[in-house]
Structures are given as C-alpha cells and as structure tokens.
Design a protein around this motif. Structure first.
Motif, PDB file in Angstrom:
ATOM      1  N   GLY A  54       2.543  -5.137   8.986  1.00 39.88           N
ATOM      2  CA  GLY A  54       2.087  -4.990  10.363  1.00 39.88           C
ATOM      3  C   GLY A  54       1.714  -3.583  10.756  1.00 39.88           C
ATOM      4  N   GLN A  55       1.945  -2.598   9.871  1.00 34.48           N
ATOM      5  CA  GLN A  55       1.646  -1.207  10.190  1.00 34.48           C
ATOM      6  C   GLN A  55       0.146  -0.950  10.086  1.00 34.48           C
ATOM      7  OE1 GLN A  55       3.902   0.937  11.247  1.00 34.48           O
ATOM      8  NE2 GLN A  55       2.502   2.671  11.451  1.00 34.48           N
ATOM      9  N   ASP A  56      -0.381  -0.199  11.057  1.00 33.85           N
ATOM     10  CA  ASP A  56      -1.800   0.143  11.042  1.00 33.85           C
ATOM     11  C   ASP A  56      -2.053   1.206   9.971  1.00 33.85           C
ATOM     12  OD1 ASP A  56      -4.448   0.366  11.645  1.00 33.85           O
ATOM     13  OD2 ASP A  56      -4.158   1.678  13.378  1.00 33.85           O
ATOM     14  N   THR A  57      -2.946   0.947   9.038  1.00 31.22           N
ATOM     15  CA  THR A  57      -3.259   1.871   7.954  1.00 31.22           C
ATOM     16  C   THR A  57      -4.745   2.198   7.975  1.00 31.22           C
ATOM     17  OG1 THR A  57      -3.601   0.029   6.414  1.00 31.22           O
ATOM     18  CG2 THR A  57      -1.391   0.990   6.508  1.00 31.22           C
ATOM     19  N   PRO A  59      -8.522   2.388   6.730  1.00 34.14           N
ATOM     20  CA  PRO A  59      -9.331   1.402   6.003  1.00 34.14           C
ATOM     21  C   PRO A  59      -9.674   1.891   4.604  1.00 34.14           C
ATOM     22  CG  PRO A  59     -10.674   2.574   7.604  1.00 34.14           C
ATOM     23  CD  PRO A  59      -9.257   3.009   7.844  1.00 34.14           C
TER      24      PRO A  59
END
Length: 323
Positions: A54-57, A59
């Motif tokens: 769920g962590q934003d990484t 692209p």
C-alpha cells in the motif's frame, strides 16, 4: 496319402528365441516409447512478493522515446581509403585530419608525458564482413575512443566517446562493450550497437564486483583498564596506561605551570627517602596536633622524620608525648 511333417529351419528358430531377449534389454526399434522411470519433480520458480504494497512508490522507468535525428556522419576530408582497406590508413594522419578530434587530442599526437595513442584494433562492428578501425587517444586524465568505418573510398567517424583511464573494451558479435571502474567495488558497462548509420548506446548498467568494506570500529577504553582490545585481522592492541596526576609543590603550584614553564622551568623537588633510626638514638617526638588552617603549609613544624613519613594527626584528647 500321408504328409511329411513341416520342419522349421534352425536359423529361424534362433532368431525367434533371441527376439524376447532383445526387447528385454531395450533394443527396440527407433521411435518406440521407453520407460525410464519416474520423472523428477519440477520446482516452481520463486515469485516476487512486494513489501508494503500500500506504500506509494516511484514509478518504473519508461522506455526512452525516439532519438532526435542526428546528421549523418561526414567523411574525413582529404583522406582516401584504397579498396576500403582500413588497415592501410595511417592513424596519426587520420586523427590529424578529423574535425571531430579536440585540441587536447591533437596535442597528444606529439610525444608528451602521460599521453599517447594505443595501437589500432580492427573488428567488424557493422555486420558487413569488413572490419572497422578502433583507436584510443590517451590524455593526462581521460581516454578518448574513436571508431571509423570505410564507405566507398572515404573514412567515416561513427563513434567518439570519452572514458576513464584504464577502461576495458571487448566485442560481442558486432556489439562493442566498454567497462569503466566507477568505484573500488563497482563498474559501469556500456553496450554500443550499429543502427545503420553509426554506433549508438544500446544499454548501460552498473555492476557490483565485490563486497563493500565495512569501516573498522573505534575501540573504547576506561581509565585504568589495561585489558587488550581485539581487532579483526590485526591482532591484539594493549590499551594505554592511565595518566598520572602532576606533583604539586609545597606552595600549591604545579611544576612547569605558569609563565616560567618551558626549557628553563624548575622541576619538581624530589622527596627524600625515609630515615630509619639506628639503635641507641632517641625516637623523634610526635606532634601533638595538626597545624591550624591559618598557618601556611610551608611553615609546618619540621621534625627529624621527613614530611612524607609524618603520621596523621591524632585527636587532641588522645595526644601523648614521648620522653
């Protein structure tokens, strides 16, 4: 009418008897199925399982768009290649007439300290069956690689790249691989391929070639600790002795302190060894009380016994004298 019994030829009986034996040892006809036992189990390849899904990484990188069209390479002026044989071209003359060679490279054409030209190499990098010419101009801090190909009777520069000193190079088919040691434990690999007009960068990656050296921990010791310190690969190193406090003079000052410290500064007064009374001599008198606080330490009553051996003062109620 009687009929004689039919006889089987001896060689045919021998052949029929040997047929089951041949099938038992697996000598069947080509293309027959044979049983080699149970097949080995096939292990499933490991799958990637993301951590913190769920962590934003950031692209993933996207493929670069189409390159900006570059002008076609121009032939080196005033230079011809008879029969498209690049091995007959003088390298120094080629570099001197190439407009793409820098001024620093031109100065390296003459003998100088830390510069020079590597011997030319010849490899097919275009896939046409004819070799190209590769030459390196070594400068003081960097190296410059030039690649030329023959077109009709002219020489075309198809690659110029500046590299670190002591770089490595090799060919893989018609591709050119360049290796640069960027750190003590990693290197950069670049692959160049022919696109029909010139050699272009097709791939670049960084590769680790060794473990990272961990820094050695700083040892810590406590005052008075004489234990040994173990360091990996260096043996034992003893801890230093604790520092000794300075000796004070009777007036309370320290030797070497103040403005007089230096080569001419007075040294500490040595303490005399205690004297042992001989038989028949009277014992020295024991002081009845310690000197008062108003009396300076330098004016304390002296006795035949040195100050270093004076016993501690006793309470006045229990004082006594020796006749």
């Amino acid at each position: 009418m009687s009929t004689a019994p039919r006889r089987t030829p001896g060689p045919l009986l021998a052949l029929l008897a040997a047929a089951p034996l041949a099938l038992a040892v697996g000598c069947g006809a080509p293309g027959e199925l044979r049983d080699h036992g149970a097949a080995e189990a096939v292990a499933r390849p490991p799958a990637r399982i993301p951590l913190w899904p769920g962590q934003d990484t950031a692209p993933s990188p996207e493929p670069a768009g189409p390159r900006t069209p570059e002008p076609a390479p121009q032939p080196v002026p005033d230079l011809t290649v008879p029969g498209q044989d690049v091995s007959t071209v003088d390298v120094r003359t080629l570099l001197a007439k190439d407009p793409g060679v820098s001024q620093d490279e031109r100065r390296a054409l003459d003998p100088c300290t830390g510069c020079g030209i590597r011997p030319a190499e010849y490899r097919d990098l275009t896939g046409d069956g004819r070799p190209e010419l590769l030459v390196v101009v070594g400068l003081v801090d960097t190296d410059v690689l030039h690649v030329y190909t023959a077109s009709a009777d002219r020489m075309l520069p198809v690659l110029r790249v500046q590299l670190l000193k002591r770089f490595g190079a090799e060919t893989l088919g018609t591709d050119l691989l360049l290796y640069e040691s960027t750190t003590s434990w990693s290197r950069t690999i670049r692959r160049y391929s022919w696109d029909g007009a010139r050699l272009v960068l097709a791939e670049q990656k960084v590769e680790g070639v060794g473990p990272v050296q961990e820094p050695e921990p700083t040892p810590t010791t406590t005052p008075g600790d004489r234990s040994t310190i173990l360091r990996p690969g260096t043996g034992t190193v003893p801890a230093p002795w604790p520092s000794v406090p300075a000796v004070r003079r009777p007036d309370g000052s320290e030797p070497g302190a103040g403005a007089g410290s230096g080569a001419g500064a007075p040294t500490a007064t040595p303490v005399p060894a205690p004297k042992v009374p001989q038989p028949g001599q009277p014992r020295p008198a024991v002081p009845t009380a310690a000197p008062t606080a108003q009396q300076p330490a330098a004016q304390q009553p002296t006795t035949q016994q040195p100050a270093a051996q004076q016993p501690t003062a006793q309470p006045p109620a229990r004082s006594e004298t020796t006749p």
